[in-house]
Design a protein around this motif. Structure first.
Motif, mmCIF file in Angstrom:
data_model
loop_
_atom_site.group_PDB
_atom_site.id
_atom_site.type_symbol
_atom_site.label_atom_id
_atom_site.label_comp_id
_atom_site.label_asym_id
_atom_site.label_seq_id
_atom_site.Cartn_x
_atom_site.Cartn_y
_atom_site.Cartn_z
ATOM 1 N N LEU A 131 7.635 8.809 3.946
ATOM 2 C CA LEU A 131 6.618 8.072 4.711
ATOM 3 C C LEU A 131 5.676 9.059 5.397
ATOM 4 O O LEU A 131 6.118 9.916 6.195
ATOM 5 N N ILE A 132 4.393 8.967 5.093
ATOM 6 C CA ILE A 132 3.405 9.793 5.780
ATOM 7 C C ILE A 132 3.275 9.284 7.219
ATOM 8 O O ILE A 132 3.015 8.105 7.431
ATOM 9 N N LYS A 139 0.854 -1.199 0.000
ATOM 10 C CA LYS A 139 0.000 0.000 0.000
ATOM 11 C C LYS A 139 0.885 1.242 0.000
ATOM 12 O O LYS A 139 1.849 1.325 0.767
ATOM 13 N N TYR A 140 0.553 2.181 -0.863
ATOM 14 C CA TYR A 140 1.302 3.431 -0.902
ATOM 15 C C TYR A 140 0.470 4.505 -1.591
ATOM 16 O O TYR A 140 -0.517 4.212 -2.284
ATOM 17 N N LYS A 165 0.375 3.225 11.439
ATOM 18 C CA LYS A 165 1.409 2.637 10.600
ATOM 19 C C LYS A 165 1.720 3.607 9.465
ATOM 20 O O LYS A 165 0.828 4.004 8.713
ATOM 21 N N LYS A 166 2.975 4.001 9.363
ATOM 22 C CA LYS A 166 3.372 4.951 8.336
ATOM 23 C C LYS A 166 3.101 4.391 6.940
ATOM 24 O O LYS A 166 3.262 3.196 6.710
ATOM 25 N N VAL A 167 2.678 5.280 6.047
ATOM 26 C CA VAL A 167 2.339 4.869 4.679
ATOM 27 C C VAL A 167 3.292 5.546 3.695
ATOM 28 O O VAL A 167 3.460 6.766 3.726
ATOM 29 N N PRO A 168 3.933 4.777 2.808
ATOM 30 C CA PRO A 168 4.854 5.371 1.834
ATOM 31 C C PRO A 168 4.129 6.330 0.889
ATOM 32 O O PRO A 168 2.977 6.111 0.514
#
Length: 513
Positions: free
Chosen positions: A321-322, A259-260, A471-474
């Motif tokens: 990373l958000i 997921k990104y 959880k950080k999202v790219p």
């Protein structure tokens, strides 16, 4: 003598004999392989010029050719070290001339155009001309000529094999070297990858394995082969836009996460990708670009276009990373915007700052009266300008943060009209979102944190609130001007930042154009 005898006595005789036997066996096997050089090459060619060649006669010629060609090699240190370590054994010629590998390699070089790369980059014609001499029993006349051509073919193969392998797997050009605002982690070939190429035992299998198999890449290859002409473009411009995007696809910087978030600047679009498919997409506005009127294209460029000259507002290419959402954010107005825009409005209208909820601070202390300040004569570096949360805040109700050197982020906006524009390069550099709440839901999912974001965004008296992502999202901010959509149809987008022109100018540099 006594000292030597003493040392030997400490080593078991049986072990000593085994070690001596291993060394002799290694030397003997090496000698046997190299001493068979004449018979092996005569059998392949068959040319009488090879009948009297020897490793001892070849070595000095090879070393001289290697020294002479060193300045023309792309990886001279690794290539020279490889042959030094292997006693100048011409492994490509000896191991791959007879099994058809070198002929297959020559064919791949000739077909480099299928990848949007000119075969001249790899000296394909010269390579194949030299190679063909080995299959013509009268083309090489003397032993000295045989030595020299063997050395030339060996060096050319090593050099071109590395170059071709690197270009197909990593791209012809390093984007971080040609673009002023490129911060996406991109792998490039190194000494280890070069050594791996030189150690390949099955060239044909290896060449087959490195041909890009990405469906996007294959779709662009087919369009290039078919001579496609895009709507509103010339044939020449279409070819070039396909070639620069094939090069982008070769760069090792593509998302690998399940997921990104991805933003394509020329398409003015954001997608949330999950397991290879878009689960959410929306329009975005990006930074204002140097080619926003699309006056410049790939047909018209010159040598000066090799230098990337971005506008100050252009959105950078990056990956990060958000990590959090800031609901009802305070806008810390950048000094450049203060200098160029805010103070001009404040000079024309003394109530502009109050009417737009902009507060001014000096040494950390809020100024209570800004209406009487003559901003045109002030040293603006002494002041900090901040816009309070609210409906007119330029960041809207929420912004999404990710670490980056350019201080850009994804954010909401009260300015909705530009989402109706075709050309949406209108921001100061950050990415404005058409559907920020939908992005928050996609990132946070159902639950307490999303409900809190939703509630706080609708408050009448908003307060700044930071909400950390579990959880950080790219996130990837990219620049792609040609791709195949879900139906397989090629999509083309104008070159709003002129980055296609910069890339193509550098690709031409490899041809000396």
């Amino acid at each position: 003598m006594k000292n030597i005898t003493y040392k030997l006595s400490k080593t078991p005789i049986s072990l000593l004999l085994i070690l001596i036997a291993m060394v002799l066996l290694t030397v003997e096997s090496c000698k046997k392989k190299r001493s068979d050089m004449a018979n092996a090459l005569y059998k392949i060619t068959p040319n009488k010029a090879f009948k009297n060649i020897t490793p001892e006669g070849f070595d000095p010629i090879f070393q001289k050719v290697l020294a002479d060609e060193k300045k023309n090699l792309n990886n001279p240190q690794q290539i020279v070290a490889f042959y030094e370590q292997n006693e100048y054994d011409p492994s490509f010629v000896m191991d791959h001339l007879g099994n058809g590998d070198l002929k297959a390699f020559g064919e791949y070089l000739q077909k480099a155009g299928e990848h949007g790369l000119d075969p001249k980059i790899f000296n394909a014609q010269a390579y194949n001309d030299l190679l063909n001499k080995f299959y013509d029993k009268t083309a090489i006349k003397t032993t000295d000529e045989a030595y020299h051509d063997m050395a030339e073919l060996e060096v050319m193969t090593a050099n071109m094999f590395i170059n071709y392998s690197n270009d197909l797997q990593f791209g012809l050009i390093s984007p971080r070297r040609i673009y002023a605002r490129y911060f996406t982690k991109t792998l490039r070939p190194d000494s280890n990858s070069v050594r791996q190429v030189l150690a390949v035992s099955n060239m044909k299998a290896y060449l087959d394995s490195i041909q890009p198999k990405n469906p996007q890449y294959i779709a662009l290859q087919k369009a290039l082969a078919a001579g496609t002409t895009a709507p509103g473009m010339t044939k020449e411009e279409t070819d070039r836009i396909i070639k620069v995007n094939l090069e982008r696809l070769r760069w090792k910087n593509k998302p690998s996460e399940a997921k990104y978030v991805i933003v394509n600047i020329p398409d003015f679009r954001l997608d949330v990708m999950e397991d290879g498919k878009s689960s959410l997409n929306m329009k975005v506005c990006v930074g204002e670009g140097r080619n926003k009127d699309y006056a410049n294209n790939l047909v018209e460029y010159d040598d000066s276009d090799k230098t990337d000259r971005p506008f100050s507002r252009e959105t950078p290419q990056l990956n990060s990373l958000i990590y959090e959402a800031q609901v009802n954010p305070v806008w810390n107005i950048p000094q450049s915007i203060v200098n160029k825009e805010i103070v001009k409005h404040a000079e024309d209208d003394p109530y502009y700052l109050d009417n737009n909820n902009i507060e001014v601070y000096q040494n950390g202390k809020k100024l209570e009266d800004t209406e009487t300040i003559k901003w045109g004569s002030e040293d603006l570096s002494k002041y900090d300008f901040k816009q309070k949360p609210g409906d007119d805040n330029s960041l809207g109700k929420v912004k999404f943060l990710f670490p980056n050197k350019s201080s850009v982020y994804l954010h909401d906006t009260p300015a909705q009209a530009p989402f109706g524009y075709t050309m949406r390069a209108v921001s100061h550099g950050c990415v404005r979102l058409e559907k920020p709440l939908d992005l928050a839901h996609s990132l946070f999912g159902d639950g307490e944190k999303f409900e809190m974001i939703k509630q706080f965004m609708s408050q009448d008296n908003p307060k700044p609130t930071d909400v950390a992502l579990p959880k950080k999202v790219p996130v990837y901010i990219t620049y792609v001007t040609c791709w195949a959509d879900e139906s397989g149809t090629l999509q083309y987008r104008p070159d709003v930042y002129g980055l296609d022109i910069v890339l193509f100018a550098h690709m031409q540099k490899f041809l000396g154009v």
